[in-house]
Design a protein around this motif. Structure first.
Motif, PDB file in Angstrom:
ATOM      1  N   GLY A   2       0.810  -1.261  -0.013  1.00  0.00           N
ATOM      2  CA  GLY A   2       0.119   0.092  -0.012  1.00  0.00           C
ATOM      3  C   GLY A   2       0.859   1.339  -0.041  1.00  0.00           C
ATOM      4  N   LEU A   3       1.818   1.312   0.730  1.00  0.00           N
ATOM      5  CA  LEU A   3       3.006   2.601   0.768  1.00  0.00           C
ATOM      6  C   LEU A   3       3.409   2.686  -0.516  1.00  0.00           C
ATOM      7  CD1 LEU A   3       4.131   2.506   4.732  1.00  0.00           C
ATOM      8  CD2 LEU A   3       2.547   4.343   3.495  1.00  0.00           C
ATOM      9  N   ARG A   4       4.081   1.556  -1.035  1.00  0.00           N
ATOM     10  CA  ARG A   4       4.824   1.611  -2.547  1.00  0.00           C
ATOM     11  C   ARG A   4       3.700   2.175  -3.296  1.00  0.00           C
ATOM     12  NH1 ARG A   4       5.871  -3.591  -2.607  1.00  0.00           N
ATOM     13  NH2 ARG A   4       4.049  -4.033  -4.009  1.00  0.00           N
ATOM     14  N   ASP A   5       2.546   1.782  -3.552  1.00  0.00           N
ATOM     15  CA  ASP A   5       1.689   2.282  -4.281  1.00  0.00           C
ATOM     16  C   ASP A   5       1.493   3.794  -4.189  1.00  0.00           C
ATOM     17  OD1 ASP A   5       1.698  -0.157  -5.599  1.00  0.00           O
ATOM     18  OD2 ASP A   5      -0.390  -0.909  -4.850  1.00  0.00           O
ATOM     19  N   ALA A   6       1.113   4.098  -2.787  1.00  0.00           N
ATOM     20  CA  ALA A   6       0.941   5.538  -2.592  1.00  0.00           C
ATOM     21  C   ALA A   6       1.983   6.267  -2.838  1.00  0.00           C
ATOM     22  CB  ALA A   6       0.465   5.578  -1.031  1.00  0.00           C
ATOM     23  N   MET A   7       3.274   6.134  -2.607  1.00  0.00           N
ATOM     24  CA  MET A   7       4.362   6.965  -3.051  1.00  0.00           C
ATOM     25  C   MET A   7       4.469   6.835  -4.672  1.00  0.00           C
ATOM     26  SD  MET A   7       6.889   5.729  -0.250  1.00  0.00           S
ATOM     27  CE  MET A   7       8.569   6.305  -0.986  1.00  0.00           C
ATOM     28  N   ARG A   8       4.252   6.067  -5.330  1.00  0.00           N
ATOM     29  CA  ARG A   8       4.024   5.988  -6.784  1.00  0.00           C
ATOM     30  C   ARG A   8       3.179   6.895  -7.233  1.00  0.00           C
ATOM     31  NH1 ARG A   8       3.227   0.371  -9.201  1.00  0.00           N
ATOM     32  NH2 ARG A   8       5.027  -0.113  -7.637  1.00  0.00           N
ATOM     33  N   TYR A   9       2.021   7.101  -6.829  1.00  0.00           N
ATOM     34  CA  TYR A   9       1.040   7.770  -7.441  1.00  0.00           C
ATOM     35  C   TYR A   9       1.047   8.974  -6.458  1.00  0.00           C
ATOM     36  CZ  TYR A   9      -0.566   3.465  -8.953  1.00  0.00           C
ATOM     37  OH  TYR A   9      -0.608   1.978  -9.592  1.00  0.00           O
ATOM     38  N   TYR A  10       2.002   9.547  -5.625  1.00  0.00           N
ATOM     39  CA  TYR A  10       1.757  10.925  -5.082  1.00  0.00           C
ATOM     40  C   TYR A  10       2.086  12.034  -5.947  1.00  0.00           C
ATOM     41  CZ  TYR A  10       4.074  14.211  -1.946  1.00  0.00           C
ATOM     42  OH  TYR A  10       4.237  15.528  -1.080  1.00  0.00           O
ATOM     43  N   LYS A  11       2.342  11.933  -7.089  1.00  0.00           N
ATOM     44  CA  LYS A  11       2.392  13.000  -7.945  1.00  0.00           C
ATOM     45  C   LYS A  11       1.097  13.520  -8.889  1.00  0.00           C
ATOM     46  CE  LYS A  11       4.550  10.256 -11.928  1.00  0.00           C
ATOM     47  NZ  LYS A  11       4.123   9.111 -11.578  1.00  0.00           N
ATOM     48  N   GLN A  17       9.676   8.951  -8.989  1.00  0.00           N
ATOM     49  CA  GLN A  17       9.455  10.331  -9.146  1.00  0.00           C
ATOM     50  C   GLN A  17       8.028  10.822  -8.892  1.00  0.00           C
ATOM     51  OE1 GLN A  17       8.716  11.036 -13.766  1.00  0.00           O
ATOM     52  NE2 GLN A  17       7.950  13.114 -13.361  1.00  0.00           N
ATOM     53  N   TRP A  18       8.451  11.629  -7.694  1.00  0.00           N
ATOM     54  CA  TRP A  18       7.119  12.289  -6.900  1.00  0.00           C
ATOM     55  C   TRP A  18       6.805  13.401  -7.306  1.00  0.00           C
ATOM     56  CZ3 TRP A  18       8.440  16.250  -3.937  1.00  0.00           C
ATOM     57  CH2 TRP A  18       9.786  16.540  -3.575  1.00  0.00           C
ATOM     58  N   ILE A  19       7.490  14.133  -8.207  1.00  0.00           N
ATOM     59  CA  ILE A  19       7.072  15.558  -8.843  1.00  0.00           C
ATOM     60  C   ILE A  19       6.436  15.109 -10.161  1.00  0.00           C
ATOM     61  CG2 ILE A  19       7.962  17.681  -9.341  1.00  0.00           C
ATOM     62  CD1 ILE A  19      10.319  17.286  -7.718  1.00  0.00           C
ATOM     63  N   SER A  20       5.252  15.778 -10.420  1.00  0.00           N
ATOM     64  CA  SER A  20       4.428  15.634 -11.515  1.00  0.00           C
ATOM     65  C   SER A  20       5.006  16.533 -12.749  1.00  0.00           C
ATOM     66  CB  SER A  20       3.268  16.130 -11.439  1.00  0.00           C
ATOM     67  OG  SER A  20       2.474  16.052 -12.670  1.00  0.00           O
ATOM     68  N   ASN A  21       5.007  15.979 -14.149  1.00  0.00           N
ATOM     69  CA  ASN A  21       5.817  16.634 -15.248  1.00  0.00           C
ATOM     70  C   ASN A  21       5.217  18.129 -15.391  1.00  0.00           C
ATOM     71  OD1 ASN A  21       7.312  14.315 -15.680  1.00  0.00           O
ATOM     72  ND2 ASN A  21       5.892  13.451 -17.234  1.00  0.00           N
ATOM     73  N   ARG A  22       3.882  18.260 -14.883  1.00  0.00           N
ATOM     74  CA  ARG A  22       3.450  19.642 -15.011  1.00  0.00           C
ATOM     75  C   ARG A  22       3.967  20.548 -14.124  1.00  0.00           C
ATOM     76  NH1 ARG A  22      -2.593  19.394 -12.370  1.00  0.00           N
ATOM     77  NH2 ARG A  22      -2.678  21.478 -13.020  1.00  0.00           N
ATOM     78  N   TYR A  23       4.823  20.356 -13.242  1.00  0.00           N
ATOM     79  CA  TYR A  23       5.572  21.271 -12.529  1.00  0.00           C
ATOM     80  C   TYR A  23       7.157  21.261 -12.767  1.00  0.00           C
ATOM     81  CZ  TYR A  23       1.242  20.941  -9.839  1.00  0.00           C
ATOM     82  OH  TYR A  23      -0.080  21.098  -9.397  1.00  0.00           O
ATOM     83  N   TYR A  59      11.831  11.414 -13.733  1.00  0.00           N
ATOM     84  CA  TYR A  59      12.465  12.554 -13.318  1.00  0.00           C
ATOM     85  C   TYR A  59      12.875  12.140 -11.972  1.00  0.00           C
ATOM     86  CZ  TYR A  59      13.977  17.085 -12.120  1.00  0.00           C
ATOM     87  OH  TYR A  59      14.693  18.231 -11.331  1.00  0.00           O
ATOM     88  N   LEU A  60      13.987  11.543 -11.802  1.00  0.00           N
ATOM     89  CA  LEU A  60      14.487  10.938 -10.372  1.00  0.00           C
ATOM     90  C   LEU A  60      15.455  11.911  -9.816  1.00  0.00           C
ATOM     91  CD1 LEU A  60      14.954   7.117 -11.136  1.00  0.00           C
ATOM     92  CD2 LEU A  60      12.793   8.663 -10.502  1.00  0.00           C
ATOM     93  N   VAL A  61      15.242  12.294  -8.721  1.00  0.00           N
ATOM     94  CA  VAL A  61      16.118  13.193  -7.941  1.00  0.00           C
ATOM     95  C   VAL A  61      16.326  12.855  -6.484  1.00  0.00           C
ATOM     96  CG1 VAL A  61      15.944  15.429  -9.384  1.00  0.00           C
ATOM     97  CG2 VAL A  61      14.339  14.897  -7.472  1.00  0.00           C
ATOM     98  N   ASP A  62      17.660  13.160  -5.686  1.00  0.00           N
ATOM     99  CA  ASP A  62      17.730  13.008  -4.558  1.00  0.00           C
ATOM    100  C   ASP A  62      17.212  13.975  -3.415  1.00  0.00           C
ATOM    101  OD1 ASP A  62      19.306  14.851  -5.265  1.00  0.00           O
ATOM    102  OD2 ASP A  62      21.256  14.122  -4.385  1.00  0.00           O
ATOM    103  N   SER A  63      15.676  13.994  -3.642  1.00  0.00           N
ATOM    104  CA  SER A  63      14.964  14.803  -2.916  1.00  0.00           C
ATOM    105  C   SER A  63      13.684  14.072  -2.416  1.00  0.00           C
ATOM    106  CB  SER A  63      14.439  16.178  -3.773  1.00  0.00           C
ATOM    107  OG  SER A  63      15.590  16.758  -4.313  1.00  0.00           O
TER     108      SER A  63
END
Length: 366
Positions: free
Chosen positions: A133-142, A178-184, A204-208
């Protein structure tokens, strides 16, 4: 021989009935407590249903709610029965119901024990549900603009703030999604385009990490971007200095939270089970003592009460004899039968055996 036989006088029977009447009403309160605990656990699981989608997790709270309601009903009826056992005339109304009531109560106490064991055995299912559940929630965070997922960002952020955790196992989990959406993302930036093209899946993978991972107790401003880049921050060394982010993963935090709740509920259910078992024992003694009073024919006479009328060995022997007699009933005695449909060997062949069979006669045709 009766098991755990106790002799009761008229005064002792009346006192036992009165005590059981009070104890049954206390058991009604314990049933309300079980119902409340099940309802509380169901609400807590429902709060995290977006990250714990497994429906089997609701089995334990649903069982506690059902057990609590049944406990209120059974103990309310038991209190009425025990109250009427003081008067032999009123007891006669419950005479035929007493034994079925005791049997149902016995199975009910067994269900309480099963509920307690389920509380302690829920950790494995809970851990698996949290992991996925947490893995999917983080994946769809953006995906804040996708129907059905638009509230996941808010859910994850509130979760990390409330439970002081970050990521699934730790904050590094955010580096791999990638937790930041492409729109941003600024697509005119060469750095952004380079990162997107350098990733096989175009992510878009970053150490953030999100802002909700920041520890407000840290005196230093939160380092949530370029966490592994020591040169990007003044007086900062990632290799030797711990980032001012929550160190604990959310899976571990939620697992500890729900495990503590389940252990507390499990202990309460076990205490309730022991209490219900003592009530059942008392009702069984009262029922057998009242039955013997009716056999004696004198309401003021002494009577024996017991848990089992026969010992386990005697019960086993009795059941074995019943099964043995049933087997004998299925056998057919054909000796001396005149039924022409039954083929009885002739006595003239009685002397034949395996070694002296009669010779085969070959017919002669003229």
């Amino acid at each position: 021989m009766a098991v755990l036989k106790v002799k009761f006088t008229k005064n002792k029977r009346d006192k036992l009935a009165q005590v059981l009447w009070i104890v049954n009403w206390i058991s009604v309160v314990t049933g309300i407590i079980l119902f409340s605990l099940g309802l509380f656990l169901k609400v807590e699981i429902s709060k995290q249903q977006e990250i714990m989608p497994d429906r089997q997790l609701h089995m334990v709270p649903n069982m506690l709610i059902a057990v609590g309601l049944i406990a209120c009903t059974i103990n309310f009826l038991g209190g009425k029965i025990c109250h009427d056992c003081v008067d032999i005339a009123k007891y006669l109304r419950w005479k035929l119901l007493m034994l079925p009531y005791i049997i149902c109560t016995f199975f009910f106490t067994f269900c309480i024990l099963v509920g307690a064991l389920m509380c302690y055995g829920m950790r494995g299912e809970l851990e698996e549900s949290l992991l996925s559940g947490l893995r999917d929630a983080m994946r769809y965070y953006k995906d804040t603009d996708t129907p059905g997922r638009c509230f996941l960002k808010r859910t994850v952020d509130l979760l990390q703030i409330q439970f002081q955790c970050c990521g699934n196992n730790d904050f590094r989990d955010w580096f791999h999604i990638q937790w930041i959406s492409n729109r941003y993302l600024d697509m005119s930036s060469k750095e952004v385009v380079h990162r997107l093209r350098s990733n096989v899946e175009g992510k878009y993978l970053v150490d953030s990490v999100p802002f909700s991972c920041c520890n407000p107790s840290s005196p230093r401003p939160c380092i949530q971007h370029q966490v592994t880049n020591s040169s990007a921050h003044f007086n900062y060394d990632y290799a030797t200095e711990e980032p001012n982010l929550w160190r604990r993963g959310c899976r571990q935090a939620l697992l500890e939270y729900f495990t503590q709740i389940m252990q507390s509920i499990g202990l309460t259910v076990i205490i309730t089970w022991l209490f219900e078992l003592s009530v059942l024992t008392g009702v069984r003694y009262l029922q057998t003592a009242m039955e013997n009073v009716l056999r004696n024919g004198n309401p003021d006479s002494e009577s024996d009460g017991w848990l089992l009328e026969n010992s386990f060995v005697e019960m086993a022997r009795s059941n074995f004899k019943i099964i043995k007699n049933l087997g004998k009933c299925n056998q057919i005695d054909i000796s001396g039968s005149d039924d022409p449909n039954i083929d009885v060997p002739s006595s003239s062949f009685a002397h034949y055996g395996p070694g002296n069979l009669p010779t085969k006669q070959i017919p002669v045709y003229s």
